[in-house]
Write a protein that holds these residues in place. Structure first.
Motif, mmCIF file in Angstrom:
data_model
loop_
_atom_site.group_PDB
_atom_site.id
_atom_site.type_symbol
_atom_site.label_atom_id
_atom_site.label_comp_id
_atom_site.label_asym_id
_atom_site.label_seq_id
_atom_site.Cartn_x
_atom_site.Cartn_y
_atom_site.Cartn_z
ATOM 1 N N LEU A 16 -2.822 -3.151 -12.947
ATOM 2 C CA LEU A 16 -3.554 -2.450 -11.889
ATOM 3 C C LEU A 16 -4.999 -2.254 -12.339
ATOM 4 N N THR A 176 -1.507 0.978 -2.197
ATOM 5 C CA THR A 176 -0.217 1.628 -2.442
ATOM 6 C C THR A 176 0.651 0.768 -3.354
ATOM 7 N N GLY A 177 1.752 1.363 -3.823
ATOM 8 C CA GLY A 177 2.708 0.603 -4.620
ATOM 9 C C GLY A 177 3.356 -0.506 -3.823
ATOM 10 N N MET A 180 0.915 -3.287 -3.655
ATOM 11 C CA MET A 180 0.863 -3.941 -4.963
ATOM 12 C C MET A 180 2.039 -4.900 -5.133
ATOM 13 N N ILE A 193 -7.836 -2.694 -6.946
ATOM 14 C CA ILE A 193 -7.887 -1.706 -5.870
ATOM 15 C C ILE A 193 -9.235 -0.991 -5.888
ATOM 16 N N ARG A 196 -9.068 2.930 -2.476
ATOM 17 C CA ARG A 196 -8.255 4.097 -2.845
ATOM 18 C C ARG A 196 -8.943 4.927 -3.923
ATOM 19 N N GLU A 299 0.945 7.478 -8.777
ATOM 20 C CA GLU A 299 1.527 7.370 -7.436
ATOM 21 C C GLU A 299 1.786 5.909 -7.072
ATOM 22 N N ILE A 300 0.825 5.037 -7.350
ATOM 23 C CA ILE A 300 0.961 3.618 -7.033
ATOM 24 C C ILE A 300 2.072 2.989 -7.871
ATOM 25 N N GLU A 303 5.604 4.231 -6.862
ATOM 26 C CA GLU A 303 6.072 3.622 -5.613
ATOM 27 C C GLU A 303 6.409 2.145 -5.835
#
Length: 314
Positions: A16, A176-177, A180, A193, A196, A299-300, A303
């Motif tokens: 990420l 978001t996850g 991703m 990203i 975000r 969070e990402i 998820e």
């Protein structure tokens, strides 16, 4: 994730990457993302050389993890910027807006990993031929400057994957996850990203801009100024002024005159939501909170892992 090509290449925990965005990506954001297990990037595109050096020094004090610098190669002080990057031993450089052949070998000869940002299969292959270590393929959902072909991320990633041998990072419309995971199913080794992280506590963008981002809805951004350099903006008075000028079939010079200088700084850094240029991606319609960068990363990833485990049931 330990066997992932990008985590191994960058020596990071998660595949990420936080995009190097003008007026949003200073040392605070980059170090926070790197400390959280991703790869933070300092956006040099809005920095004078001496400002970049200050951010590099502060970032190295704030994290012992790898971080990167994004350098738009059309930057007027690019030679000085590259020299500072060498002197400060930046481990990873993301180049954009230019020919990857120009700086790739120079940087790699100094032990730096080089990634180039592209918007098409053609330029992904040119980057690979230039010897870069990885490529970011960015769909036109992304905020800021975009490719002229308007190829979406969902289409671009599998097309690039089919032709590319080196690691591939997906960008554009991911926050978001789930996003991703979708990008990686399509063939990406990692995601980059941007939008975000604009809505993070550590982003250097103005709070007025951050709040406009989290209040944005679907359809509130649009690609414009293709005659100069395609850019995705939030709609505001400045955007309306562009649209009004287009009704008069303007020349490039007239568009440039309206754009003027420091328009992005006025909007994104100084918080002028009326006359400023507000660069953000379509995914802003899905962003509704401002929170610490470390929480965003967690969070990402949480998820991503959750949805991935659910899919194993099918």
């Amino acid at each position: 994730m330990s066997t992932n090509r990008i985590t191994q290449l960058f020596n990071i925990k998660y595949p990420l990457i936080q995009a190097g965005m003008v007026w949003a990506s200073g040392w605070k954001l980059a170090s926070a993302v790197s400390n959280a297990g991703g790869l933070g990037i300092i956006g040099a595109g809005s920095m004078y050389p001496e400002v970049l050096k200050e951010h590099l020094l502060k970032c190295k004090k704030a994290t012992n993890k790898p971080f990167a610098v994004n350098v738009p190669m059309l930057y007027p002080n690019v030679e000085e910027i590259m020299q500072i990057i060498i002197e400060e031993k930046v481990p990873i450089v993301f180049t954009s807006a230019g020919n990857p052949k120009t700086w790739t070998k120079f940087l790699q000869d100094h032990g730096i990993t080089v990634v180039h940002v592209v918007s098409s299969v053609k330029f992904a292959l040119k980057s690979q031929e230039a010897g870069v270590d990885a490529v970011v393929a960015e769909g036109f959902e992304a905020g800021g400057h975009n490719g002229r072909d308007e190829t979406t991320t969902f289409t671009l990633i599998p097309m690039v994957k089919e032709k590319l041998d080196i690691p591939l990072i997906a960008a554009g419309g991911i926050a978001t996850g789930r996003g991703m995971l979708a990008a990686m199913v399509l063939g990406a080794d990692a995601v980059q990203i941007g939008s975000r992280f604009v809505a993070s506590n550590e982003a250097s963008s103005h709070i007025n801009f951050k709040e406009m981002v989290i209040n944005a809805q679907e359809g509130d951004t649009k690609l414009t100024l293709k005659e100069l350099a395609p850019v995705r903006l939030l709609k505001n008075k400045f955007f309306d002024d562009i649209q009004e000028l287009y009704t008069k079939n303007p020349s490039k010079e007239e568009l440039q005159q309206l754009l003027g200088r420091a328009r992005a700084k006025k909007g994104m850094f100084e918080g002028d939501l009326i006359e400023g240029e507000l660069e953000i991606g379509q995914i802003s319609g899905l962003i509704n909170t401002i929170k610490p960068a470390a929480e965003i990363v967690k969070e990402i990833i949480d998820e991503f892992e959750s949805v991935k485990s659910q899919l194993h049931q099918f």
